[in-house]
Motif scaffolding. Sequence first.
Motif, PDB file in Angstrom:
ATOM      1  N   LEU A  20      -1.568  48.612  68.234  1.00 13.03           N
ATOM      2  CA  LEU A  20      -0.873  47.138  68.217  1.00 13.03           C
ATOM      3  C   LEU A  20       0.425  47.432  67.731  1.00 13.03           C
ATOM      4  CD1 LEU A  20      -4.186  45.402  66.979  1.00 13.03           C
ATOM      5  CD2 LEU A  20      -2.654  44.848  68.752  1.00 13.03           C
ATOM      6  N   ILE A  21       0.754  48.093  66.663  1.00 16.20           N
ATOM      7  CA  ILE A  21       2.014  48.312  66.102  1.00 16.20           C
ATOM      8  C   ILE A  21       2.827  49.110  66.941  1.00 16.20           C
ATOM      9  CG2 ILE A  21       3.031  49.377  64.159  1.00 16.20           C
ATOM     10  CD1 ILE A  21       0.572  48.802  62.425  1.00 16.20           C
ATOM     11  N   ARG A  22       2.575  50.084  67.704  1.00 22.43           N
ATOM     12  CA  ARG A  22       3.398  51.252  68.299  1.00 22.43           C
ATOM     13  C   ARG A  22       4.002  50.247  69.658  1.00 22.43           C
ATOM     14  NH1 ARG A  22       2.882  54.267  73.499  1.00 22.43           N
ATOM     15  NH2 ARG A  22       0.637  53.857  74.033  1.00 22.43           N
ATOM     16  N   ARG A  23       3.258  49.314  70.295  1.00 21.54           N
ATOM     17  CA  ARG A  23       3.659  48.767  71.523  1.00 21.54           C
ATOM     18  C   ARG A  23       4.739  47.467  71.032  1.00 21.54           C
ATOM     19  NH1 ARG A  23       2.205  51.323  76.251  1.00 21.54           N
ATOM     20  NH2 ARG A  23       0.190  51.848  76.223  1.00 21.54           N
ATOM     21  N   VAL A  24       4.782  47.125  69.824  1.00 20.16           N
ATOM     22  CA  VAL A  24       5.756  46.355  69.447  1.00 20.16           C
ATOM     23  C   VAL A  24       7.186  47.072  68.898  1.00 20.16           C
ATOM     24  CG1 VAL A  24       6.243  44.471  67.635  1.00 20.16           C
ATOM     25  CG2 VAL A  24       4.135  44.496  68.838  1.00 20.16           C
ATOM     26  N   ASN A  53      12.852  53.987  68.060  1.00 23.64           N
ATOM     27  CA  ASN A  53      12.127  52.670  68.165  1.00 23.64           C
ATOM     28  C   ASN A  53      12.918  51.614  69.070  1.00 23.64           C
ATOM     29  OD1 ASN A  53       9.929  53.592  66.810  1.00 23.64           O
ATOM     30  ND2 ASN A  53      10.720  53.119  64.951  1.00 23.64           N
ATOM     31  N   GLU A  54      12.318  50.529  69.473  1.00 15.62           N
ATOM     32  CA  GLU A  54      13.088  49.508  70.030  1.00 15.62           C
ATOM     33  C   GLU A  54      12.388  48.122  69.713  1.00 15.62           C
ATOM     34  OE1 GLU A  54      12.955  49.485  74.396  1.00 15.62           O
ATOM     35  OE2 GLU A  54      13.946  51.313  74.562  1.00 15.62           O
ATOM     36  N   SER A  66       3.528  58.203  64.990  1.00 15.73           N
ATOM     37  CA  SER A  66       4.677  58.718  63.991  1.00 15.73           C
ATOM     38  C   SER A  66       5.792  57.470  64.107  1.00 15.73           C
ATOM     39  CB  SER A  66       5.222  59.937  64.404  1.00 15.73           C
ATOM     40  OG  SER A  66       4.290  60.982  64.473  1.00 15.73           O
ATOM     41  N   GLU A  67       6.424  57.536  65.060  1.00 20.46           N
ATOM     42  CA  GLU A  67       7.902  56.934  65.288  1.00 20.46           C
ATOM     43  C   GLU A  67       7.602  55.488  64.685  1.00 20.46           C
ATOM     44  OE1 GLU A  67       9.375  57.785  69.100  1.00 20.46           O
ATOM     45  OE2 GLU A  67       9.356  59.815  68.835  1.00 20.46           O
ATOM     46  N   PRO A  68       6.633  54.766  65.207  1.00 17.70           N
ATOM     47  CA  PRO A  68       6.638  53.275  64.547  1.00 17.70           C
ATOM     48  C   PRO A  68       6.460  53.012  63.411  1.00 17.70           C
ATOM     49  CG  PRO A  68       5.132  53.756  66.551  1.00 17.70           C
ATOM     50  CD  PRO A  68       5.498  55.215  66.083  1.00 17.70           C
ATOM     51  N   ASN A  94       3.808  61.498  68.992  1.00 18.74           N
ATOM     52  CA  ASN A  94       5.224  60.840  68.264  1.00 18.74           C
ATOM     53  C   ASN A  94       5.390  59.472  68.781  1.00 18.74           C
ATOM     54  OD1 ASN A  94       6.420  63.312  67.540  1.00 18.74           O
ATOM     55  ND2 ASN A  94       6.755  63.957  69.650  1.00 18.74           N
ATOM     56  N   LEU A  95       4.893  58.994  69.944  1.00 19.20           N
ATOM     57  CA  LEU A  95       4.995  57.412  70.389  1.00 19.20           C
ATOM     58  C   LEU A  95       4.345  56.679  69.674  1.00 19.20           C
ATOM     59  CD1 LEU A  95       7.182  58.535  72.062  1.00 19.20           C
ATOM     60  CD2 LEU A  95       6.429  57.109  73.972  1.00 19.20           C
TER      61      LEU A  95
END
Length: 394
Positions: free
Chosen positions: A336-340, A191-192, A182-184, A178-179
């Motif tokens: 890289l994308i999910r941490r942003v 998302n934040e 998927s979600e990003p 998920n994290l």
Amino acid sequence: MQYGVNSRFTMSESEAITYVKNRQDWFEPHAELSCREIGDGNLNYVFRVWDTHSGQSLIIKQAGPVARISDAFVVSTDRNRIEYQLLREYNDIVAPYVPKVYDYDLERHCLVMEDLSDLKLLRSVLLSGAFYNHYASHMGIFMATSHVLNLDWVLGGKAKKLKMSQFINPDLCDITENLVLSEPFYDCDRNEMSKSLRGFVKALLWEDDQLCHRVRRLKWQFMTEAETLIHGDLHTGSVFVGEAQTKVIDHEFACFGPAGFDLGCFVANLVFASLHHEVKGQDKAYFADTINTLLMTYQETFSTTWRAHNLQDEALLSYKLSKILKDSAGYAGCELIRRVVGIAKVADISTLEEPLRTLAERRAIQIGKQLIMAAEQIDTVADFMTALNHNPQT
Ligand code: SR1
Ligand code: MG
């Protein structure tokens, strides 16, 4: 001791001292023990217990029934058993690169292991600008050795399947699916990101069908491809370093999955450290060299370990090395994308002041997308480095 799923589940510092004293004779009978809860991760509680006279110390890591950062994540305490089991395995096959493990307690969901407080977290070391060289090759050796030794070809099909059954990790894999995967990549409530980044994310990621398709393939691969035993969360906050030492911690996300997931996650987190310095106008050559050394060492160690196990088929080895590099590029891009965009951030970016933070965030997203889209064309380490250093004009 009786305890239920409530605040009493987790030990207090004084209970941790009593626990250590009663459990085993790790310390002298009259040792004066102190304890501090030092955990700063998202999931667990970490108690450091030490003898105030001799300085001798150890770590208790306890898994609660929900994630430390949020009750919304109900995560099986079985993750603690999985971490213990993986540590036992790594203590056999890659001992220099992991803490020693002393004990596991099924009832209190905790494990006892070596205290590494004389070392520092790699993420903090890199942010402080202390640029060590040794850990890149250590991490290449650590990953390649543990990956090769858990391939079907080495374990044998039947033993591999039996071993897989010990590393079924549904809750933690669910978090990753998920994290990270998927979600990003859609407009998910969890998302934040800053308002100023939303338009950029929407145009660059959410509206790009090809990109979303590739990420769905990576997710599917993570869910179904039990290629080898992986750490599963190998970022720079999961690695301690000293002047000459490298120790990998936090093994609770372990599962059988694609080897490139570990390699990609670690590369992505080196890119975050690089961006942290780059947006401040500092040179990024050290990070490019580090990533190159990591990938080259991974491939060399993978090849020698493969050959040492009498896997004579060189064409199969070449296929595997190139396949793992492609996967690494894809998963590095997702990390890289999910941490942003996603809920779990990294200090490399979150500690930057504006406008540098947004600049770094945009670069991370661009590089992430570039890696995902270029993955299929990557065959060699040189190809990987070219894809990484490409400067997208978006
Ligand atoms: C709810 S856990 C959030 C993140 O922390 C862990 O370290 C993993 O990276 C996970 O994705
Ligand atoms: Mg972790």
